[in-house]
Write an enzyme that holds these catalytic residues in place. Structure first.
Site, mmCIF file in Angstrom:
data_model
loop_
_atom_site.group_PDB
_atom_site.id
_atom_site.type_symbol
_atom_site.label_atom_id
_atom_site.label_comp_id
_atom_site.label_asym_id
_atom_site.label_seq_id
_atom_site.Cartn_x
_atom_site.Cartn_y
_atom_site.Cartn_z
ATOM 1 C CB THR A 134 -10.865 -4.717 90.252
ATOM 2 O OG1 THR A 134 -11.183 -3.796 89.221
ATOM 3 C CG2 THR A 134 -12.148 -5.460 90.572
ATOM 4 C CG ASP A 135 -10.456 0.485 88.841
ATOM 5 O OD1 ASP A 135 -10.796 -0.610 88.338
ATOM 6 O OD2 ASP A 135 -9.859 1.375 88.192
ATOM 7 C CD GLU A 136 -13.346 -3.553 85.696
ATOM 8 O OE1 GLU A 136 -14.427 -4.032 85.366
ATOM 9 O OE2 GLU A 136 -12.281 -3.778 85.092
ATOM 10 C CE1 TYR A 160 -12.792 -9.523 87.466
ATOM 11 C CE2 TYR A 160 -13.087 -7.215 86.888
ATOM 12 C CZ TYR A 160 -12.321 -8.223 87.457
ATOM 13 O OH TYR A 160 -11.098 -7.919 88.018
ATOM 14 C CE LYS A 164 -11.405 -9.366 91.952
ATOM 15 N NZ LYS A 164 -10.405 -10.415 92.305
#
Ligand SMILES: NC(=O)c1ccc[n+]([C@@H]2O[C@H](COP(=O)([O-])OP(=O)(O)OC[C@H]3O[C@@H](n4cnc5c(N)ncnc54)[C@H](O)[C@@H]3O)[C@@H](O)[C@H]2O)c1
Length: 336
Positions: A134-136, A160, A164
């Site tokens: 994810t970009d997060e 989260y 990741k």
């Protein structure tokens, strides 16, 4: 025949992958897919059941990627030629309330998959592993910052995104240390059919349809890049087939939007009043902005998103309207 393990494909993105990618004519002759899912609150077997039962190249197994022993037996029984790992705990708010499960599934579960993959890679140099990320993991941008590129430092801010990012680091280490042919995709916010109504767009559709207040964090000024789920999945598949091992590929929707604008758009399209908007205390550590530069995937693989936000939102609204029984069933399942 190539045999691919797909994890987490009873969830939102994975079930769309099964519907759109696995059953495409180009896949039927060449690939067998084994779909693995623990069926948590976010995984719903009926989302893929019909297509699994109908297609000769699909099968399903209920399994938890935290269970390393069960995974090992599955890998030895099937001798997969590749893995695409969609399985994860995926909701930031839940990671703030209960972070441990995020580490168990997203980090240790990924480690189990990497260890099993390594065993098979030792006897099959063509083995490939793809981690859906994810970009997060890149953290938060200011308005004036350029979009994330693949070499942007990882600065995750929520449990989260930290889980990741940790998984991404493990994947990188298995490539660097053991030469496991591994790839990572990092994608922006997805929307589309089969998304559990806790994330922004399906939650707003759900509440607006029911005429109950639509909770908006802070002032609603946070910015995300939005991608229609099919565009993401086409990107994942291109990277899996043609990406250079050891590389990261950003996938973005070319569609930065302010959260409040999205909420207003959903209300307008459903013919509901903006009076339903209810501003609530901001999420802890809320990232302000994500934006993706995906020119690497464009140049190397010829991939780019095809669905505009306007059109994607229309398709999503139509799907939820036509599948309201799915929405009520998944809500009921998670409340038990
Ligand atoms: N939704 C997004 O906007 C977005 C954006 C970028 C990346 N991603 C990533 O894409 C992947 C899929 O996201 P999603 O939105 O479809 O998530 P989701 O929560 O809808 O689905 C996750 C699936 O994983 C399964 N799962 C959870 N824990 C498991 C375990 N221990 N063992 C086996 N299966 C397990 C669940 O049952 C569910 O079917 C995730 O890795 C997520 O981090 C999501």
């Amino acid at each position: 025949m190539k045999k691919i393990l797909l994890t987490g494909c009873a969830g939102f993105i994975g079930s769309n992958f099964v519907h759109k990618i696995c059953t495409a004519d180009s896949c039927l002759e060449e690939y067998q897919f084994v779909i693995l899912d623990a069926l948590t609150y976010a995984g719903h077997y009926p989302s893929i059941q019909k297509v699994v039962e109908k297609s000769k190249n699909l099968s399903f197994v209920k399994m938890d990627i935290r269970d390393g022993h069960a995974l090992k037996e599955l890998f030895l029984a099937h001798r997969f030629t590749g893995v695409i790992n969609f399985a994860a705990e995926s909701h930031v708010d839940r990671s703030i309330d209960s972070p441990n499960i995020f580490i168990e599934t997203n980090v240790l579960g990924t480690l189990n998959l990497l260890n099993c993959s390594l065993e098979l890679f030792r006897s099959n140099p063509d083995f490939r592993y793809l981690q859906v990320s994810t970009d997060e993991v890149y953290g938060s941008l200011k308005l004036s910052d350029p979009a994330f590129i693949e070499t942007t430092n990882l600065s995750p801010n929520s449990p989260y995104s930290a889980s990741k990012a940790s998984a991404d680091m493990l994947v990188r280490s298995y490539y660097k240390t053991f030469k496991l042919p591994a790839l990572i995709t990092r994608c922006s916010n997805n929307y589309g059919p089969f998304q559990y109504p806790e994330k922004l767009i399906p939650l707003m559709i759900y509440n607006a349809t029911k005429s109950i207040p639509l909770p908006v964090y802070g002032t609603g000024s946070n910015i995300r890049d939005w991608i229609f789920v099919d565009d993401h999945n086409h990107g994942v598949w291109e990277v899996f087939k043609k990406g250079r091992v050891g590389e990261v590929y950003n996938l973005g929707g070319d569609s930065e939007m302010v959260n409040l604008e999205i909420v207003k758009l959903v209300l307008k399209k459903l013919g509901k009043s903006e009076n339903l908007i209810q501003f609530v205390t901001d999420r802890l550590g809320h990232d302000f902005r994500y934006a993706m530069n995906f020119s690497k995937a464009k140049q190397d693989l010829g991939w780019s998103p095809k669905v505009s936000f306007e059109h994607g939102l229309e398709k999503t609204l139509e799907w939820y309207k036509a599948n309201w029984d799915w929405v009520e069933t998944v809500k009921l399942k998670s409340s038990k």
